[in-house]
Design a protein around this motif. Structure first.
Motif, short mmCIF file in Angstrom:
data_model
loop_
_atom_site.label_atom_id
_atom_site.label_comp_id
_atom_site.label_asym_id
_atom_site.label_seq_id
_atom_site.Cartn_x
_atom_site.Cartn_y
_atom_site.Cartn_z
N PHE A 1 0.62 -1.14 -0.10
CA PHE A 1 -0.09 0.22 -0.03
C PHE A 1 0.78 1.08 -0.11
O PHE A 1 2.06 1.26 0.02
N GLY A 2 0.19 2.40 -1.25
CA GLY A 2 0.59 4.07 -0.13
C GLY A 2 0.63 4.09 0.96
O GLY A 2 0.02 4.82 1.68
N ALA A 3 2.15 3.61 1.49
CA ALA A 3 2.69 3.98 2.82
C ALA A 3 3.44 6.11 3.09
O ALA A 3 2.71 6.21 3.81
N ILE A 4 4.12 6.13 2.36
CA ILE A 4 4.00 7.64 2.19
C ILE A 4 3.98 7.95 0.86
O ILE A 4 3.90 7.38 -0.52
N TYR A 5 2.79 9.15 0.39
CA TYR A 5 2.25 9.83 -0.01
C TYR A 5 2.47 11.36 0.03
O TYR A 5 2.34 11.27 1.07
N GLU A 6 1.48 12.17 -1.15
CA GLU A 6 2.12 12.84 -0.55
C GLU A 6 1.25 13.75 -0.46
O GLU A 6 1.15 15.19 -0.85
N ASP A 7 -0.14 13.32 0.21
CA ASP A 7 -0.98 14.22 0.52
C ASP A 7 -0.69 12.83 1.60
O ASP A 7 0.16 12.57 2.39
N THR A 8 -1.91 13.71 2.81
CA THR A 8 -2.22 13.23 4.60
C THR A 8 -2.68 11.99 4.67
O THR A 8 -3.24 11.97 4.37
N TYR B 1 12.26 0.25 0.69
CA TYR B 1 11.66 0.87 1.95
C TYR B 1 11.31 1.62 0.78
O TYR B 1 11.85 2.31 -0.14
N ALA B 2 10.53 2.85 1.81
CA ALA B 2 9.50 4.48 1.18
C ALA B 2 10.39 5.20 2.00
O ALA B 2 10.57 5.68 3.03
N LEU B 3 10.43 6.44 0.75
CA LEU B 3 11.06 8.14 0.72
C LEU B 3 10.36 8.91 0.56
O LEU B 3 10.12 8.84 -0.56
N SER B 4 10.52 9.75 1.29
CA SER B 4 9.85 11.26 0.43
C SER B 4 11.55 12.45 0.69
O SER B 4 12.24 11.77 1.49
N ALA C 1 17.45 18.00 -4.13
CA ALA C 1 18.54 18.40 -3.62
C ALA C 1 19.30 17.40 -3.27
O ALA C 1 20.12 16.93 -3.28
N TYR C 2 18.09 16.80 -2.17
CA TYR C 2 18.64 15.15 -1.64
C TYR C 2 18.18 14.38 -1.18
O TYR C 2 16.60 15.00 -1.32
N ALA C 3 18.18 12.93 -0.16
CA ALA C 3 17.53 11.87 -0.08
C ALA C 3 17.97 11.84 1.70
O ALA C 3 19.25 11.62 1.36
N LEU C 4 17.74 11.36 2.98
CA LEU C 4 17.69 10.56 3.13
C LEU C 4 17.89 9.21 2.56
O LEU C 4 17.65 8.93 2.07
N ALA C 5 19.09 8.66 2.61
CA ALA C 5 19.31 6.93 2.43
C ALA C 5 19.23 6.45 3.31
O ALA C 5 20.52 6.41 4.76
N LEU C 6 18.55 5.45 3.48
CA LEU C 6 18.73 3.84 4.94
C LEU C 6 20.73 3.27 4.57
O LEU C 6 20.27 2.37 3.50
N GLN C 7 21.10 3.45 5.14
CA GLN C 7 22.57 2.88 5.47
C GLN C 7 22.63 1.42 5.40
O GLN C 7 22.39 0.68 5.37
N SER C 8 21.37 1.11 7.03
CA SER C 8 21.23 0.34 7.50
C SER C 8 20.02 0.05 8.15
O SER C 8 19.70 0.33 8.65
N THR D 1 13.65 17.04 7.75
CA THR D 1 13.69 17.80 7.40
C THR D 1 12.61 18.12 6.67
O THR D 1 12.67 17.49 4.97
N VAL D 2 11.10 18.88 6.88
CA VAL D 2 9.58 18.27 5.57
C VAL D 2 10.51 19.03 3.76
O VAL D 2 10.86 20.00 3.89
N PRO D 3 10.10 18.01 3.00
CA PRO D 3 9.60 16.96 3.11
C PRO D 3 10.10 15.46 3.59
O PRO D 3 10.07 14.35 3.57
N HIS D 4 11.48 15.20 3.59
CA HIS D 4 12.42 14.43 4.13
C HIS D 4 11.23 13.12 5.20
O HIS D 4 11.66 13.62 5.95
N GLN D 5 11.57 11.43 4.65
CA GLN D 5 11.30 10.80 5.42
C GLN D 5 11.64 9.18 4.62
O GLN D 5 11.89 9.59 3.57
N ILE D 6 11.85 8.39 6.23
CA ILE D 6 11.98 6.88 5.78
C ILE D 6 10.87 6.37 6.44
O ILE D 6 10.80 6.32 7.50
N LEU D 7 10.27 5.24 5.65
CA LEU D 7 9.81 4.35 6.28
C LEU D 7 10.28 3.23 5.99
O LEU D 7 9.81 2.86 4.42
#
Length: 197
Positions: free
Chosen positions: A6-13, A83-86, A90-97, A179-185
């Motif tokens: 399912f779309g866990a990270i989405y561009e709306d609330t 994993y999902a990310l927003s 400029a850059y993204a948070l990246a899951l290293q482990s 910082t918004v919108p950066h997120q990892i799930l």
């Protein structure tokens, strides 16, 4: 029933993946045997055109694959190794482990670790920034729908949470917010008691 993700990270609330919410409810049903498979989290873009500053690459699903092939990608999707990310351009948070370990045994997103009662579990987390920069973040470790650990820091982040292995099945998942919108799930890692010999 009968869906893979399912779309866990989405561009709306959306609150479906909030700790203790519906996703955790469904993951609990999987742990109890009431569901035959867990629902996996993916990133879902609400892209309907280049209006309002929308870009296709703002929401992504990162697949953890052994090689760059269609077969490897589909296997990863079925197994929840993603994993999902927003992000921003400029850059993204990246899951290293993100792993759960006990001794030499280890499991990652979508996998199950059979754990004995004698040794503690180690949940290892690493988060980088795609451009190598230092950015503030908060990382939430969720166990069975409850936040059990919060880390606040900057990228690159390397942390370990230790706790005893319990007598009942459990799952761990990670949510990282910058910082918004950066997120990892992440998708969950399951831990089940090791059967007695």
């Amino acid at each position: 029933f009968r869906y893979t993700a399912f779309g866990a990270i989405y561009e709306d609330t959306t609150r479906f993946a909030t700790p203790g919410g519906m996703w955790d409810y469904l993951l609990g049903k999987y742990l109890s045997g009431e569901r035959t498979r867990p629902p996996w989290a993916v990133g879902e873009s609400g892209f309907h055109g280049y209006v309002g500053g929308k870009r296709v690459e703002n929401i992504q699903t990162v697949f953890l694959v052994r090689d760059r092939s269609e077969a490897a990608l589909l296997a990863s999707f079925r197994a929840g190794r993603m994993y999902a990310l927003s992000r921003t351009p400029a850059y993204a948070l990246a899951l290293q482990s993100f792993s759960v370990r006990q001794g030499d045994a280890q499991a990652r997103s979508g996998e199950t670790l059979q754990a004995g009662a004698a040794a503690p579990l180690e949940i290892r987390v690493g988060v980088d920034a795609s451009d190598g920069g230092e950015y503030p973040l908060r990382a939430f470790l969720v166990k069975n729908g409850q936040i059990i650990q919060l880390w606040m820091g900057k990228t690159p982040l390397r942390v370990v949470h230790r706790e005893p292995a319990g007598p009942a099945p459990a799952y761990y998942r990670l949510e990282v917010r910058g910082t918004v919108p950066h997120q990892i799930l992440t998708n969950p890692i399951f831990v089940t008691p090791r059967p007695a010999p």
